[in-house]
Write a protein that holds these residues in place. Structure first.
Motif, PDB file in Angstrom:
ATOM      1  N   ASN A 167       0.840  -1.188   0.000  1.00 17.46           N
ATOM      2  CA  ASN A 167       0.000   0.000   0.000  1.00 17.46           C
ATOM      3  C   ASN A 167       0.872   1.234   0.000  1.00 17.46           C
ATOM      4  OD1 ASN A 167      -1.672   2.248   1.338  1.00 17.46           O
ATOM      5  ND2 ASN A 167      -3.199   0.679   0.829  1.00 17.46           N
ATOM      6  N   LYS A 168       0.483   2.224  -0.788  1.00 20.90           N
ATOM      7  CA  LYS A 168       1.300   3.433  -0.916  1.00 20.90           C
ATOM      8  C   LYS A 168       1.418   4.206   0.402  1.00 20.90           C
ATOM      9  CE  LYS A 168      -2.429   6.392  -2.508  1.00 20.90           C
ATOM     10  NZ  LYS A 168      -2.922   7.250  -3.572  1.00 20.90           N
ATOM     11  N   ASN A 169       0.490   3.974   1.338  1.00 20.40           N
ATOM     12  CA  ASN A 169       0.576   4.652   2.648  1.00 20.40           C
ATOM     13  C   ASN A 169       1.746   4.143   3.481  1.00 20.40           C
ATOM     14  OD1 ASN A 169      -1.719   6.265   2.189  1.00 20.40           O
ATOM     15  ND2 ASN A 169      -3.046   4.562   2.771  1.00 20.40           N
ATOM     16  N   CYS A 170       2.324   3.008   3.081  1.00 19.43           N
ATOM     17  CA  CYS A 170       3.416   2.403   3.824  1.00 19.43           C
ATOM     18  C   CYS A 170       4.758   2.555   3.090  1.00 19.43           C
ATOM     19  CB  CYS A 170       3.145   0.920   4.060  1.00 19.43           C
ATOM     20  SG  CYS A 170       1.565   0.598   4.844  1.00 19.43           S
ATOM     21  N   LEU A 171       4.817   3.442   2.122  1.00  9.35           N
ATOM     22  CA  LEU A 171       6.055   3.624   1.358  1.00  9.35           C
ATOM     23  C   LEU A 171       7.205   4.023   2.260  1.00  9.35           C
ATOM     24  CD1 LEU A 171       5.046   5.464  -1.925  1.00  9.35           C
ATOM     25  CD2 LEU A 171       6.071   3.205  -1.706  1.00  9.35           C
ATOM     26  N   ILE A 172       8.373   3.506   1.921  1.00  9.27           N
ATOM     27  CA  ILE A 172       9.602   3.901   2.599  1.00  9.27           C
ATOM     28  C   ILE A 172      10.234   5.002   1.767  1.00  9.27           C
ATOM     29  CG2 ILE A 172      11.923   3.133   3.269  1.00  9.27           C
ATOM     30  CD1 ILE A 172      10.628   0.369   3.812  1.00  9.27           C
ATOM     31  N   LEU A 173      10.442   6.150   2.388  1.00 10.95           N
ATOM     32  CA  LEU A 173      11.002   7.306   1.700  1.00 10.95           C
ATOM     33  C   LEU A 173      12.449   7.484   2.107  1.00 10.95           C
ATOM     34  CD1 LEU A 173       7.978   9.738   2.203  1.00 10.95           C
ATOM     35  CD2 LEU A 173       8.469   8.227   0.252  1.00 10.95           C
ATOM     36  N   PHE A 174      13.266   7.877   1.163  1.00 11.35           N
ATOM     37  CA  PHE A 174      14.692   8.073   1.415  1.00 11.35           C
ATOM     38  C   PHE A 174      15.005   9.552   1.607  1.00 11.35           C
ATOM     39  CE2 PHE A 174      14.391   3.968  -0.566  1.00 11.35           C
ATOM     40  CZ  PHE A 174      15.291   3.220   0.163  1.00 11.35           C
ATOM     41  N   ASP A 175      15.967   9.824   2.495  1.00  8.20           N
ATOM     42  CA  ASP A 175      16.362  11.202   2.792  1.00  8.20           C
ATOM     43  C   ASP A 175      16.929  11.886   1.577  1.00  8.20           C
ATOM     44  OD1 ASP A 175      15.638  10.606   5.369  1.00  8.20           O
ATOM     45  OD2 ASP A 175      17.685  10.150   6.000  1.00  8.20           O
TER      46      ASP A 175
END
Length: 175
Positions: A167-175
């Motif tokens: 799910n896109k709500n659980c995306l891991i974002l990189f700094d």
């Protein structure tokens, strides 16, 4: 140690430990080859694919890792991958290191005097450092990676909030 021809070893082990079941008319059911120089984090692997209804499989051994080691480590790795091929092609079982694999590994280890097959190896592997930090935008947990990965999601959040589905709500974002 320079790379050695793998097919004679394959035939020797096939005869000695697999009752020649991995060949038909002395032709291997499985291709056996050295990797190009890109396979740097695993000593070898067995892979299969289905092409037009026919199974095509191969064993690939890592030239960068195994060429620096002894013949015993090469033998051990080749036998390990041959067990995977045997479980898949002969027993027609879908398992990784399951009971059939372990039974065959133990059987070979009891007979073999010069090398030991194991589930995991401890060969020296050069790994790049973990230099990227990703943060789950849902729970805030941090994860460390060797490279940035697109569209990766936090497994824990996907399991807990979306029945295990990405799910896109659980995306891991990189700094």
């Amino acid at each position: 140690m320079p790379v050695i021809p793998l097919l004679p070893l394959f035939h020797r082990f096939n005869s000695k430990y697999f009752e020649n079941s991995l060949t038909v008319n002395n032709q291997p059911l499985v291709k056996v080859r050295w990797s190009d120089n890109r396979l740097k984090t695993t000593a070898g692997f067995y892979k299969r694919k289905r092409i037009n209804g026919l199974v095509d499989s191969e064993i690939i051994l890592s030239k960068p890792i195994l060429s620096k080691l002894s013949k015993n480590e090469i033998n051990s790795t080749l036998c390990h991958e041959m067990i995977h091929a045997w479980v898949d092609r002969i027993l027609k079982k879908n398992e990784i290191h399951g009971p059939n694999f372990l039974a065959k590994m133990n059987e070979i280890n009891e007979k073999e005097k010069s090398f030991i097959i194991s589930v995991r190896h401890s060969f020296p592997i050069e790994r790049r450092e973990l230099k990227y930090i990703g943060t789950c935008q849902n729970c805030g947990e941090k994860f460390f990676y060797r490279k940035r990965i697109k569209n990766i999601a936090c497994k824990k959040c996907c399991v807990n909030f979306f029945n295990g589905s990405w799910n896109k709500n659980c995306l891991i974002l990189f700094d």
